[in-house]
Design a protein around this motif. Sequence first.
Motif, PDB file in Angstrom:
ATOM      1  N   GLU A  88      69.277-113.239  23.300  1.00  0.00           N
ATOM      2  CA  GLU A  88      68.545-114.473  24.255  1.00  0.00           C
ATOM      3  C   GLU A  88      67.702-113.895  25.182  1.00  0.00           C
ATOM      4  O   GLU A  88      66.624-114.543  25.361  1.00  0.00           O
ATOM      5  CB  GLU A  88      69.839-115.131  25.131  1.00  0.00           C
ATOM      6  CG  GLU A  88      69.288-116.147  25.951  1.00  0.00           C
ATOM      7  CD  GLU A  88      70.284-116.527  26.995  1.00  0.00           C
ATOM      8  OE1 GLU A  88      70.107-117.668  27.533  1.00  0.00           O
ATOM      9  OE2 GLU A  88      71.342-116.360  26.568  1.00  0.00           O
ATOM     10  N   LEU A  89      67.948-112.799  25.857  1.00  0.00           N
ATOM     11  CA  LEU A  89      66.742-111.966  26.489  1.00  0.00           C
ATOM     12  C   LEU A  89      65.730-111.679  25.678  1.00  0.00           C
ATOM     13  O   LEU A  89      64.467-112.053  26.006  1.00  0.00           O
ATOM     14  CB  LEU A  89      67.615-110.803  27.261  1.00  0.00           C
ATOM     15  CG  LEU A  89      66.491-109.848  28.114  1.00  0.00           C
ATOM     16  CD1 LEU A  89      66.012-110.899  29.340  1.00  0.00           C
ATOM     17  CD2 LEU A  89      67.134-108.655  28.401  1.00  0.00           C
ATOM     18  N   ALA A  90      65.900-111.044  24.795  1.00  0.00           N
ATOM     19  CA  ALA A  90      64.624-110.851  23.883  1.00  0.00           C
ATOM     20  C   ALA A  90      63.838-111.986  23.261  1.00  0.00           C
ATOM     21  O   ALA A  90      62.568-111.655  23.423  1.00  0.00           O
ATOM     22  CB  ALA A  90      65.412-109.948  22.744  1.00  0.00           C
ATOM     23  N   HIS A  91      64.387-112.836  23.079  1.00  0.00           N
ATOM     24  CA  HIS A  91      63.490-114.121  22.453  1.00  0.00           C
ATOM     25  C   HIS A  91      62.834-114.480  23.998  1.00  0.00           C
ATOM     26  O   HIS A  91      61.640-114.838  23.738  1.00  0.00           O
ATOM     27  CB  HIS A  91      64.457-114.989  21.948  1.00  0.00           C
ATOM     28  CG  HIS A  91      64.865-114.573  20.351  1.00  0.00           C
ATOM     29  ND1 HIS A  91      63.916-114.704  19.334  1.00  0.00           N
ATOM     30  CD2 HIS A  91      65.968-114.168  19.906  1.00  0.00           C
ATOM     31  CE1 HIS A  91      64.473-114.441  18.388  1.00  0.00           C
ATOM     32  NE2 HIS A  91      65.709-113.994  18.608  1.00  0.00           N
ATOM     33  N   ALA A  92      63.463-114.531  24.976  1.00  0.00           N
ATOM     34  CA  ALA A  92      62.775-114.957  26.171  1.00  0.00           C
ATOM     35  C   ALA A  92      61.669-114.150  26.595  1.00  0.00           C
ATOM     36  O   ALA A  92      60.785-114.767  27.076  1.00  0.00           O
ATOM     37  CB  ALA A  92      63.659-115.228  27.306  1.00  0.00           C
ATOM     38  N   LEU A 101      63.515-103.222  25.997  1.00  0.00           N
ATOM     39  CA  LEU A 101      64.480-103.682  26.783  1.00  0.00           C
ATOM     40  C   LEU A 101      65.577-102.826  26.779  1.00  0.00           C
ATOM     41  O   LEU A 101      66.003-102.155  25.712  1.00  0.00           O
ATOM     42  CB  LEU A 101      65.373-105.086  26.142  1.00  0.00           C
ATOM     43  CG  LEU A 101      64.198-106.425  26.060  1.00  0.00           C
ATOM     44  CD1 LEU A 101      64.929-107.246  25.244  1.00  0.00           C
ATOM     45  CD2 LEU A 101      63.673-106.788  27.384  1.00  0.00           C
ATOM     46  N   GLN A 102      66.133-102.303  27.886  1.00  0.00           N
ATOM     47  CA  GLN A 102      67.156-101.298  27.923  1.00  0.00           C
ATOM     48  C   GLN A 102      68.522-101.761  27.428  1.00  0.00           C
ATOM     49  O   GLN A 102      68.896-103.027  28.343  1.00  0.00           O
ATOM     50  CB  GLN A 102      67.227-100.743  29.147  1.00  0.00           C
ATOM     51  CG  GLN A 102      68.446 -99.564  29.469  1.00  0.00           C
ATOM     52  CD  GLN A 102      68.038 -98.641  30.681  1.00  0.00           C
ATOM     53  OE1 GLN A 102      67.208 -99.082  31.587  1.00  0.00           O
ATOM     54  NE2 GLN A 102      69.183 -97.928  30.714  1.00  0.00           N
ATOM     55  N   VAL A 103      69.247-101.394  26.630  1.00  0.00           N
ATOM     56  CA  VAL A 103      70.518-102.091  26.043  1.00  0.00           C
ATOM     57  C   VAL A 103      71.599-100.917  26.599  1.00  0.00           C
ATOM     58  O   VAL A 103      71.609 -99.688  26.670  1.00  0.00           O
ATOM     59  CB  VAL A 103      70.518-102.231  24.568  1.00  0.00           C
ATOM     60  CG1 VAL A 103      71.921-102.623  24.383  1.00  0.00           C
ATOM     61  CG2 VAL A 103      69.195-102.702  24.225  1.00  0.00           C
ATOM     62  N   ASN A 104      72.659-101.459  27.186  1.00  0.00           N
ATOM     63  CA  ASN A 104      73.860-100.564  27.696  1.00  0.00           C
ATOM     64  C   ASN A 104      74.701-100.453  26.436  1.00  0.00           C
ATOM     65  O   ASN A 104      75.757-101.371  26.308  1.00  0.00           O
ATOM     66  CB  ASN A 104      74.373-101.126  28.843  1.00  0.00           C
ATOM     67  CG  ASN A 104      75.669-100.351  29.317  1.00  0.00           C
ATOM     68  OD1 ASN A 104      75.941 -99.327  28.922  1.00  0.00           O
ATOM     69  ND2 ASN A 104      76.353-100.841  30.674  1.00  0.00           N
ATOM     70  N   ALA A 118      75.739-108.293  23.858  1.00  0.00           N
ATOM     71  CA  ALA A 118      75.964-109.788  23.617  1.00  0.00           C
ATOM     72  C   ALA A 118      74.875-110.493  24.052  1.00  0.00           C
ATOM     73  O   ALA A 118      74.685-111.540  23.324  1.00  0.00           O
ATOM     74  CB  ALA A 118      77.516-110.210  23.851  1.00  0.00           C
ATOM     75  N   ALA A 119      74.423-110.283  25.279  1.00  0.00           N
ATOM     76  CA  ALA A 119      73.357-111.001  25.926  1.00  0.00           C
ATOM     77  C   ALA A 119      71.960-110.499  25.480  1.00  0.00           C
ATOM     78  O   ALA A 119      70.915-111.106  25.835  1.00  0.00           O
ATOM     79  CB  ALA A 119      73.462-110.696  27.329  1.00  0.00           C
TER      80      ALA A 119
END
Length: 237
Positions: free
Chosen positions: A142-146, A122-125, A138-139
Amino acid sequence: MIADKLMQVEARLQQASQTSHRSRDEIALLAVSKTQPAERLRAAFDAGQHRFGENYLQEALDKQRALADLAIEWHFIGPIQSNKTRPLAESFQWIHSVDRLKIARRLSEQRPAEQPPINICLQVNIDAEPSKAGVDVAALPELAHAVAALPNLRLRGLMAIPAPRTDPTAQRQAFARVRALLEQLNREGLALDTLSMGMSGDLAAAVAEGATIVRVGTDIFGARAQSTMNGGQTGNS
């Protein structure tokens, strides 16, 4: 010349590993080969480099056809358009630049059944730069678990391109924040093992903060030719 440059990058990695009290075997070198012709990738492969990272889909697919006789591990590190996920799902072992659940779902649905799961970062800004891709910090949970729950994908870790910094201490601070995010996700029950971070100019700082994949282009291939591709993202080498 490419073989010589690879040796120089390897020496830097060896030094960075030793300084950081890490094993060199923990760190993979990804050659960022965007805009480079296929024959230059072949020269790098012949010199022992087998992992290549591409930013532009059509350019990458052309190279894959030209180099189909080589056992290359292909990584996609560029921006992803939702209407072009199928060839990504079909043709890459790793995708570093997922930042939306919609993209991850499409990759999962379109991965051929006979192929192993796609390795996903996952690319993190990390610096909240308006002009840069990546999920907001902050998001991220949720994205990682999904994404981790999707079939046909294997969530491996995080990728980040921090804002350019010349001071090694400042470089390390940015990478340390990425590492802390991965550690937090693992405390939440995920099993992530990959930090894709560090380029030609900040390789040592990234290794010191736990990088497991460093993305190096300029120091292997020299200055890039201007690409005619649209939608490119800088900062991957």
